[in-house]
Each structure stands twice: as C-alpha cells, then as structure tokens.
Write a protein that holds these residues in place. Structure first.
Motif, mmCIF file in Angstrom:
data_model
loop_
_atom_site.group_PDB
_atom_site.id
_atom_site.type_symbol
_atom_site.label_atom_id
_atom_site.label_comp_id
_atom_site.label_asym_id
_atom_site.label_seq_id
_atom_site.Cartn_x
_atom_site.Cartn_y
_atom_site.Cartn_z
ATOM 1 N N GLN A 125 38.542 40.992 28.062
ATOM 2 C CA GLN A 125 39.124 42.114 28.941
ATOM 3 C C GLN A 125 40.383 42.122 29.180
ATOM 4 O O GLN A 125 41.010 42.984 29.669
ATOM 5 C CB GLN A 125 38.259 42.358 30.203
ATOM 6 N N GLY A 126 41.273 41.101 28.952
ATOM 7 C CA GLY A 126 42.646 41.101 29.099
ATOM 8 C C GLY A 126 43.166 40.017 29.856
ATOM 9 O O GLY A 126 44.246 40.069 30.009
ATOM 10 N N LEU A 127 42.156 39.348 30.563
ATOM 11 C CA LEU A 127 42.644 37.970 31.239
ATOM 12 C C LEU A 127 42.335 36.827 30.676
ATOM 13 O O LEU A 127 42.661 35.565 31.097
ATOM 14 C CB LEU A 127 41.954 38.032 32.677
ATOM 15 N N GLY A 128 41.787 36.632 29.380
ATOM 16 C CA GLY A 128 41.614 35.625 28.651
ATOM 17 C C GLY A 128 40.125 35.409 28.375
ATOM 18 O O GLY A 128 39.350 36.186 28.714
ATOM 19 N N ASN A 129 39.806 34.466 27.561
ATOM 20 C CA ASN A 129 38.236 34.433 27.242
ATOM 21 C C ASN A 129 37.846 32.863 27.842
ATOM 22 O O ASN A 129 38.348 31.692 27.402
ATOM 23 C CB ASN A 129 38.191 34.098 25.648
ATOM 24 N N ASP A 140 40.165 45.617 38.920
ATOM 25 C CA ASP A 140 41.259 45.827 37.735
ATOM 26 C C ASP A 140 40.598 44.667 36.655
ATOM 27 O O ASP A 140 40.866 43.589 37.082
ATOM 28 C CB ASP A 140 42.682 45.598 38.289
ATOM 29 N N TYR A 141 40.423 44.992 35.467
ATOM 30 C CA TYR A 141 39.933 44.123 34.542
ATOM 31 C C TYR A 141 41.023 43.319 33.661
ATOM 32 O O TYR A 141 40.764 42.523 33.069
ATOM 33 C CB TYR A 141 38.769 44.850 33.591
ATOM 34 N N ARG A 142 42.296 44.185 33.914
ATOM 35 C CA ARG A 142 43.088 43.820 33.067
ATOM 36 C C ARG A 142 44.673 43.146 33.750
ATOM 37 O O ARG A 142 45.246 42.387 32.978
ATOM 38 C CB ARG A 142 43.727 44.671 32.076
ATOM 39 N N GLU A 143 44.510 43.428 35.035
ATOM 40 C CA GLU A 143 45.853 42.811 35.491
ATOM 41 C C GLU A 143 45.288 42.286 36.984
ATOM 42 O O GLU A 143 44.299 42.525 37.503
ATOM 43 C CB GLU A 143 46.807 43.764 35.782
ATOM 44 N N TYR A 168 37.349 36.475 34.383
ATOM 45 C CA TYR A 168 36.691 38.023 34.480
ATOM 46 C C TYR A 168 36.831 38.267 35.897
ATOM 47 O O TYR A 168 36.859 37.442 36.731
ATOM 48 C CB TYR A 168 35.355 37.891 33.851
ATOM 49 N N SER A 169 36.777 39.578 36.146
ATOM 50 C CA SER A 169 36.865 40.169 37.544
ATOM 51 C C SER A 169 35.116 39.808 37.982
ATOM 52 O O SER A 169 34.084 39.935 37.167
ATOM 53 C CB SER A 169 36.751 41.614 37.381
ATOM 54 N N TRP A 170 35.269 39.317 39.380
ATOM 55 C CA TRP A 170 33.886 38.854 39.996
ATOM 56 C C TRP A 170 32.870 40.091 40.233
ATOM 57 O O TRP A 170 31.901 39.694 40.801
ATOM 58 C CB TRP A 170 34.087 38.025 41.080
ATOM 59 N N ASP A 171 33.240 41.300 39.883
ATOM 60 C CA ASP A 171 32.453 42.472 40.480
ATOM 61 C C ASP A 171 31.413 42.844 39.355
ATOM 62 O O ASP A 171 30.282 43.505 39.711
ATOM 63 C CB ASP A 171 33.256 43.667 40.883
#
Length: 340
Positions: free
Chosen positions: A60-64, A238-241, A275-278
């Motif tokens: 999603q933009g924050l890594g795998n 925010d899924y990327r930042e 990843y975001s926790w939502d």
C-alpha cells in the motif's frame, strides 16, 4: 457473501480434493487483490510459509510486512494481482488462496484447469474467526487455527464486555475518515458494513457517517457534511503516509475550527506499521484496541496498546522483543498516545 459461505466453500474444496490430505498442499499461491492481507493470515500458520511459491504483488505504500519477517519470501515468484488463470496454472499449485471478491473472476477458469482454490472473506471480526478456522483445516493445523481465533476473540470480548454496558448518551460521536489527496485534500468515509464502522461501534462510539454511504467503497463527503456531524472524535486514515500528518492537516484546516473534536484536540492519526490498523488485516484487533482506549480512556486505563502490540506480534508471528524492536517498532507511526 453470506455468513456461512466459507463453510460451504470448505466442503466444496473437500469434495474437489478427494483423497488428498488437507495438509498435503506443498505449493501454495496467494493471488488477487488484497494479497497482503491473505499473506498475513496464512503466515499465522508457521509451516505454511515454506509452501508459498508465488504471490500477487501487494504494497500500500508503507512496505511489505512478509518480506520483512521472512527473508526467504523474496525468493517467491511475484506476479500481477490481476493475472488470469493461465498465470496461476504456470506455478503448478496444489492450492490457490484468494479473497472471496475474486470468485466471480477466477473460479470458473481455475476450475476448468483443475486447480484447487480457497476463498476467504476476512472482512469482519466474525469472518476472521470463521476464515482462520477454515485455514487451519485446509493447512492441516486446526490447533493453531483455534489458538489464533481464541486470541482474537478474547481480546475483542474484553473490550466489548465494557462498551456494551454504555448507554447512548455515554457514546461519543466519532468520525473515521480516509484522506484522499488527488488534487486538493478531501475526506472519505467507509460503508456501514465495513470493519471501520464495526470497530467504532463496538469500541463504544457512534459512527456519525452511518447511513451516509450506501455504496460498496469509500465515499467522499463534503466539508459541510462533516461540520453538520460535528464529531467529538476524528480518526484519520492514510494508507501511504504517516497518518499523523493527515490528522495535523485536519486540525489546522480553518474550515474545521468550530468542530468539537478540533476544539478539544481529539483528532488523531490511525496507527500504522507496514499497514494501517483500521483495515481487515490481522491488525484489526490492534486498531480496535487503540480506538477503545482513545474513545473511552477511563474504561480502559488498564489496557496498554504498546503491550498488546508486542503480544500480538509475538503470538501471531513469533517475533521476540529484539525482532519487534528491529522490524516493527521503526515502522510504527500515527497517534498512539503512549510510548513504545
């Protein structure tokens, strides 16, 4: 998809597998959209990781996350998440694992090629409990599946046992919004049936956007609508930042200055690591715990999000304190509210 659809799918798989043992899947392919969430669920079973031979790209933009905890994962073949059945067949899989949303697109062509499939929904807490149980059966590790479900359920129940006793007037008005930055920043809300809405309500809040989004995806809302809702709390996704930046932008936007949440400094960025926790990833339980402690700090003064997070990564993925500090802690951001 109906509540017990995965049980039907499991029976279907058993029929297709015939005499092959459920634990005999030696070549597993994880495909389709949301492959990262599928991988996070499959990796709850330690023996499964050695059997993944191909994986649809997902970041999603924050890594795998999986590449961070499994150095051998990078040796798996990566392919496009929109790939057709022929690509799956090229990996000679014993089993393909997909989200249920991919069934209409891939089931018929994969069936025609004689490729076994498992479809998981993984969208609500109840579906997580059901699907993890199904995974345990299919991967030949029902005990681990039951342990994971028990961990999730006990942590959820500890919170719901308290919030379920709250009266309507004790439940603050809550807005969960995703920042969309295509041009000028705008704000989107999830559908009623999505896990973000479920988490807010079970954490003891009133989801102010309830009934405002009858669609099947994120819906943009106007500034006027947000002002009319006038929430007590605002949680920014925010899924990327770093979501803290989005929360800060919301607080500093003069058009929101009169909101109760802004006046009381109750605008927060939803926590993230890889990843975001939502979202309906295995991390949903962390997001749910954090929400409850933010919305009702007096009810949950005995619950530490930091400790719950350490316990989560230890129990679910076998990360000790050293691995947690090396791999996870540097990635954690958002407005946690306590020191890690």
């Amino acid at each position: 998809m109906k509540k017990h659809s995965n049980l039907f799918i499991l029976l279907l798989i058993l029929a297709v597998f015939g005499g092959i043992g459920l634990g005999a899947q030696e070549r597993i392919v994880i495909g389709g959209r949301s492959s990262m969430m599928l991988a996070d669920s499959v990796y709850l079973f330690p023996d499964a990781e050695k059997k993944i031979v191909a994986y649809a790209r997902g970041d999603q933009g924050l890594g795998n996350f999986i590449t961070a905890i499994d150095p051998n994962f990078k040796n798996s073949v990566w392919f496009d998440r929109n790939a057709g059945a022929e690509v799956y067949a090229s990996f000679k899989p014993d089993l393909v694992i997909l989200k249920s949303s991919m069934m209409s697109q891939l089931k018929a062509p994969l069936d025609a090629l004689g490729i076994r499939q498992l479809y998981l929904t993984l969208e609500t807490p109840e579906q997580y409990y059901e699907d993890i149980g199904v995974l345990g059966k299919v991967l030949g590790d029902e005990r681990r599946g039951a342990e994971v479900v028990s961990w999730f359920a006990s942590h959820e129940a500890k919170i719901v046992a308290r919030t379920s006793k709250l009266g309507a007037t004790q439940k603050p008005r809550v807005l969960v919004a995703r920042i969309s930055t295509s041009g000028e920043a705008s704000w989107q809300v999830p559908p009623d049936s999505w896990i973000q809405t479920i988490m807010v309500e079970r954490a003891g809040g009133q989801a102010v956007w309830k009934d405002a989004n009858p669609g099947s995806g994120w819906a943009t809302v106007t500034l006027e609508q947000i002002a009319a809702w006038n929430p007590d709390y605002v949680f920014i996704i925010d899924y990327r930042e770093n979501s803290s930046k989005g929360a800060e932008a919301f607080r500093k936007d003069g058009r929101f200055a009169s909101l109760k949440a802004v006046k009381s400094n109750a605008v927060f960025g939803f926590p993230q690591d890889f990843y975001s926790w939502d979202q309906p990833d295995t991390r949903w339980i962390l997001g749910f715990t954090w929400l409850a402690t933010r919305i009702h700090p007096e009810l949950f003064a005995d619950i530490s999000v930091a400790q719950t997070t350490r316990d989560f990564f230890s129990f679910m993925y076998g990360l000790d304190e050293s691995a947690f500090r090396t791999l996870i802690l540097p990635k954690i951001q958002g407005d946690l509210g306590e020191q890690f």
